[in-house]
Design a protein around this motif. Structure first.
Motif, PDB file in Angstrom:
ATOM      1  N   TYR A   4      -6.099  15.900  10.778  1.00 58.27           N
ATOM      2  CA  TYR A   4      -6.310  15.607   9.361  1.00 58.27           C
ATOM      3  C   TYR A   4      -5.497  14.388   8.942  1.00 58.27           C
ATOM      4  CZ  TYR A   4      -8.456  20.226   8.931  1.00 58.27           C
ATOM      5  OH  TYR A   4      -9.271  21.316   9.062  1.00 58.27           O
ATOM      6  N   LYS A   5      -6.061  13.647   7.970  1.00 55.00           N
ATOM      7  CA  LYS A   5      -5.331  12.521   7.404  1.00 55.00           C
ATOM      8  C   LYS A   5      -4.158  13.034   6.588  1.00 55.00           C
ATOM      9  CE  LYS A   5      -7.258   8.959   5.638  1.00 55.00           C
ATOM     10  NZ  LYS A   5      -7.863   7.642   5.653  1.00 55.00           N
ATOM     11  N   ILE A   6      -3.096  12.267   6.578  1.00 57.16           N
ATOM     12  CA  ILE A   6      -1.925  12.564   5.760  1.00 57.16           C
ATOM     13  C   ILE A   6      -2.235  12.068   4.346  1.00 57.16           C
ATOM     14  CG2 ILE A   6       0.525  12.012   5.416  1.00 57.16           C
ATOM     15  CD1 ILE A   6       0.604  11.609   8.538  1.00 57.16           C
ATOM     16  N   PRO A   7      -2.036  12.898   3.320  1.00 55.75           N
ATOM     17  CA  PRO A   7      -2.389  12.482   1.964  1.00 55.75           C
ATOM     18  C   PRO A   7      -1.318  11.582   1.317  1.00 55.75           C
ATOM     19  CG  PRO A   7      -1.628  14.731   1.918  1.00 55.75           C
ATOM     20  CD  PRO A   7      -1.630  14.305   3.356  1.00 55.75           C
ATOM     21  N   GLU A   8      -0.891  10.610   2.088  1.00 55.75           N
ATOM     22  CA  GLU A   8       0.036   9.590   1.601  1.00 55.75           C
ATOM     23  C   GLU A   8      -0.415   8.278   2.223  1.00 55.75           C
ATOM     24  OE1 GLU A   8       4.788   8.967   0.834  1.00 55.75           O
ATOM     25  OE2 GLU A   8       4.122  10.585   2.138  1.00 55.75           O
ATOM     26  N   SER A   9      -0.567   7.255   1.384  1.00 56.67           N
ATOM     27  CA  SER A   9      -1.162   6.013   1.862  1.00 56.67           C
ATOM     28  C   SER A   9      -0.508   4.802   1.212  1.00 56.67           C
ATOM     29  CB  SER A   9      -2.667   6.013   1.558  1.00 56.67           C
ATOM     30  OG  SER A   9      -2.881   5.993   0.150  1.00 56.67           O
ATOM     31  N   VAL A  10      -0.948   3.634   1.683  1.00 55.51           N
ATOM     32  CA  VAL A  10      -0.529   2.365   1.090  1.00 55.51           C
ATOM     33  C   VAL A  10      -1.758   1.635   0.559  1.00 55.51           C
ATOM     34  CG1 VAL A  10       1.510   2.111   2.553  1.00 55.51           C
ATOM     35  CG2 VAL A  10      -0.663   1.090   3.280  1.00 55.51           C
ATOM     36  N   LEU A  11      -1.518   0.819  -0.440  1.00 53.34           N
ATOM     37  CA  LEU A  11      -2.500  -0.117  -0.979  1.00 53.34           C
ATOM     38  C   LEU A  11      -1.833  -1.476  -0.897  1.00 53.34           C
ATOM     39  CD1 LEU A  11      -5.047  -0.886  -2.710  1.00 53.34           C
ATOM     40  CD2 LEU A  11      -3.593  -0.495  -4.709  1.00 53.34           C
ATOM     41  N   VAL A  12      -2.498  -2.444  -0.272  1.00 58.37           N
ATOM     42  CA  VAL A  12      -1.936  -3.789  -0.134  1.00 58.37           C
ATOM     43  C   VAL A  12      -2.876  -4.772  -0.816  1.00 58.37           C
ATOM     44  CG1 VAL A  12      -1.092  -5.574   1.430  1.00 58.37           C
ATOM     45  CG2 VAL A  12      -0.906  -3.148   2.100  1.00 58.37           C
ATOM     46  N   VAL A  13      -2.420  -5.357  -1.921  1.00 59.00           N
ATOM     47  CA  VAL A  13      -3.186  -6.371  -2.643  1.00 59.00           C
ATOM     48  C   VAL A  13      -2.846  -7.724  -2.016  1.00 59.00           C
ATOM     49  CG1 VAL A  13      -3.622  -7.471  -4.869  1.00 59.00           C
ATOM     50  CG2 VAL A  13      -3.166  -5.006  -4.764  1.00 59.00           C
ATOM     51  N   ILE A  14      -3.852  -8.377  -1.459  1.00 61.20           N
ATOM     52  CA  ILE A  14      -3.683  -9.672  -0.788  1.00 61.20           C
ATOM     53  C   ILE A  14      -4.096 -10.752  -1.774  1.00 61.20           C
ATOM     54  CG2 ILE A  14      -4.412 -11.096   1.157  1.00 61.20           C
ATOM     55  CD1 ILE A  14      -5.256  -8.371   2.519  1.00 61.20           C
ATOM     56  N   HIS A  15      -3.226 -11.743  -1.972  1.00 61.67           N
ATOM     57  CA  HIS A  15      -3.519 -12.777  -2.972  1.00 61.67           C
ATOM     58  C   HIS A  15      -2.942 -14.122  -2.547  1.00 61.67           C
ATOM     59  CE1 HIS A  15       0.618 -13.055  -4.545  1.00 61.67           C
ATOM     60  NE2 HIS A  15       0.691 -11.802  -4.121  1.00 61.67           N
ATOM     61  N   GLU A  66       8.521 -13.721   7.313  1.00 61.76           N
ATOM     62  CA  GLU A  66       9.054 -15.053   7.023  1.00 61.76           C
ATOM     63  C   GLU A  66       8.050 -15.860   6.206  1.00 61.76           C
ATOM     64  OE1 GLU A  66      10.372 -16.895  10.657  1.00 61.76           O
ATOM     65  OE2 GLU A  66      11.513 -15.104  11.207  1.00 61.76           O
ATOM     66  N   ARG A  67       6.920 -16.175   6.820  1.00 57.30           N
ATOM     67  CA  ARG A  67       5.886 -16.944   6.109  1.00 57.30           C
ATOM     68  C   ARG A  67       5.008 -16.017   5.278  1.00 57.30           C
ATOM     69  NH1 ARG A  67       0.780 -19.725   6.935  1.00 57.30           N
ATOM     70  NH2 ARG A  67       0.247 -18.231   8.539  1.00 57.30           N
ATOM     71  N   ILE A  68       4.724 -14.863   5.816  1.00 60.99           N
ATOM     72  CA  ILE A  68       3.894 -13.869   5.127  1.00 60.99           C
ATOM     73  C   ILE A  68       4.728 -12.597   4.991  1.00 60.99           C
ATOM     74  CG2 ILE A  68       1.783 -12.493   5.237  1.00 60.99           C
ATOM     75  CD1 ILE A  68       0.447 -14.863   6.610  1.00 60.99           C
ATOM     76  N   VAL A  69       5.073 -12.288   3.741  1.00 55.52           N
ATOM     77  CA  VAL A  69       6.030 -11.218   3.450  1.00 55.52           C
ATOM     78  C   VAL A  69       5.390 -10.161   2.551  1.00 55.52           C
ATOM     79  CG1 VAL A  69       8.289 -10.691   2.452  1.00 55.52           C
ATOM     80  CG2 VAL A  69       7.918 -12.897   3.609  1.00 55.52           C
ATOM     81  N   LEU A  70       5.401  -8.936   3.026  1.00 54.64           N
ATOM     82  CA  LEU A  70       4.928  -7.828   2.196  1.00 54.64           C
ATOM     83  C   LEU A  70       5.964  -7.532   1.121  1.00 54.64           C
ATOM     84  CD1 LEU A  70       3.413  -5.595   4.945  1.00 54.64           C
ATOM     85  CD2 LEU A  70       2.240  -6.189   2.822  1.00 54.64           C
ATOM     86  N   ARG A  71       5.474  -7.277  -0.077  1.00 52.85           N
ATOM     87  CA  ARG A  71       6.342  -6.978  -1.221  1.00 52.85           C
ATOM     88  C   ARG A  71       6.070  -5.543  -1.655  1.00 52.85           C
ATOM     89  NH1 ARG A  71       7.155 -11.056  -5.820  1.00 52.85           N
ATOM     90  NH2 ARG A  71       8.221  -9.797  -7.362  1.00 52.85           N
ATOM     91  N   ASP A  72       7.084  -4.704  -1.592  1.00 54.74           N
ATOM     92  CA  ASP A  72       6.979  -3.301  -2.005  1.00 54.74           C
ATOM     93  C   ASP A  72       7.206  -3.225  -3.510  1.00 54.74           C
ATOM     94  OD1 ASP A  72       7.188  -0.570  -2.458  1.00 54.74           O
ATOM     95  OD2 ASP A  72       8.587  -0.214  -0.815  1.00 54.74           O
ATOM     96  N   VAL A 100       2.106   1.099  -3.555  1.00 59.63           N
ATOM     97  CA  VAL A 100       1.518  -0.228  -3.770  1.00 59.63           C
ATOM     98  C   VAL A 100       2.401  -1.338  -3.211  1.00 59.63           C
ATOM     99  CG1 VAL A 100       0.556  -1.807  -5.490  1.00 59.63           C
ATOM    100  CG2 VAL A 100       0.410   0.674  -5.861  1.00 59.63           C
ATOM    101  N   PHE A 101       1.747  -2.239  -2.478  1.00 56.14           N
ATOM    102  CA  PHE A 101       2.364  -3.441  -1.925  1.00 56.14           C
ATOM    103  C   PHE A 101       1.482  -4.631  -2.282  1.00 56.14           C
ATOM    104  CE2 PHE A 101       4.041  -0.115   0.686  1.00 56.14           C
ATOM    105  CZ  PHE A 101       5.258  -0.565   1.190  1.00 56.14           C
ATOM    106  N   SER A 102       2.034  -5.820  -2.188  1.00 57.77           N
ATOM    107  CA  SER A 102       1.228  -7.034  -2.283  1.00 57.77           C
ATOM    108  C   SER A 102       1.738  -8.015  -1.235  1.00 57.77           C
ATOM    109  CB  SER A 102       1.292  -7.649  -3.688  1.00 57.77           C
ATOM    110  OG  SER A 102       2.608  -8.051  -4.009  1.00 57.77           O
ATOM    111  N   VAL A 103       0.900  -8.996  -0.959  1.00 62.46           N
ATOM    112  CA  VAL A 103       1.285 -10.039  -0.007  1.00 62.46           C
ATOM    113  C   VAL A 103       0.593 -11.331  -0.419  1.00 62.46           C
ATOM    114  CG1 VAL A 103      -0.544  -9.461   1.668  1.00 62.46           C
ATOM    115  CG2 VAL A 103       1.514 -10.645   2.448  1.00 62.46           C
ATOM    116  N   GLU A 104       1.396 -12.395  -0.531  1.00 68.25           N
ATOM    117  CA  GLU A 104       0.842 -13.714  -0.835  1.00 68.25           C
ATOM    118  C   GLU A 104       0.566 -14.425   0.479  1.00 68.25           C
ATOM    119  OE1 GLU A 104       2.351 -17.896  -2.696  1.00 68.25           O
ATOM    120  OE2 GLU A 104       2.837 -16.081  -3.851  1.00 68.25           O
ATOM    121  N   VAL A 105      -0.635 -14.986   0.580  1.00 67.94           N
ATOM    122  CA  VAL A 105      -1.047 -15.679   1.798  1.00 67.94           C
ATOM    123  C   VAL A 105      -1.599 -17.053   1.428  1.00 67.94           C
ATOM    124  CG1 VAL A 105      -1.583 -13.520   3.027  1.00 67.94           C
ATOM    125  CG2 VAL A 105      -3.391 -14.700   1.750  1.00 67.94           C
TER     126      VAL A 105
END
Length: 150
Positions: A4-15, A66-72, A100-105
């Motif tokens: 079964y899937k664990i009912p805890e997840s991440v969302l990563v907004v890429i921008h 370094e160049r691409i950094v996930l932001r919590d 929720v996370f985001s990452v600037e690319v």
């Protein structure tokens, strides 16, 4: 039998720096557009590790720190799991906690979709991307993007 899937997840907004947002179309539900999402592989998997893994698995983007950094965002949404996907979870599980996370690319970052998970991708201005998302929590995260980046 698949676990079964664990009912805890991440969302990563890429921008991008100018708030163009990447959306990807689900293969199992054509017409459903979203940011990167994914559940923890193990209950003790760190959230940053989940976000890094899912970002790479779904788009081919490597968060190198370094160049691409996930932001919590240190923000968690609890939502009702869509009935169409509840069979993936243990009996009686109806809610998921999404971090929720985001990452600037760079705008020219190469996108390599996982064909079993996604059909297409599109870059949209953040307001248009929020409108296109099927998930309310995903749309809300995209709308919060300008405030999170201040």
């Amino acid at each position: 039998m698949k676990p079964y899937k664990i009912p805890e997840s991440v969302l990563v907004v890429i921008h991008t720096a100018d708030l163009q947002v990447l959306l990807i179309e689900r293969a199992d539900k054509p017409g459903y557009w979203q940011s990167v999402t994914g559940s923890l592989d193990a209950p003790d998997e760190p959230l940053l590790a989940t976000a890094t893994r899912e970002l790479f698995e779904e788009t081919g983007i490597v968060a190198d720190g370094e160049r691409i950094v996930l932001r919590d965002w240190r923000l968690a949404n609890v939502y009702e799991i869509y009935p169409v996907w509840r069979h993936r979870y243990a009996p009686g599980v109806t809610q998921n906690t999404e971090h929720v996370f985001s990452v600037e690319v760079p705008r020219d970052v190469a996108i390599t979709l996982s064909p079993r998970e996604h059909l297409n991708h599109v870059w949209l201005p953040h307001l248009d991307a929020a409108d296109k998302c099927f998930s309310a929590s995903n749309a809300e995260a995209i709308l919060q993007l300008p405030h999170q980046l201040r």
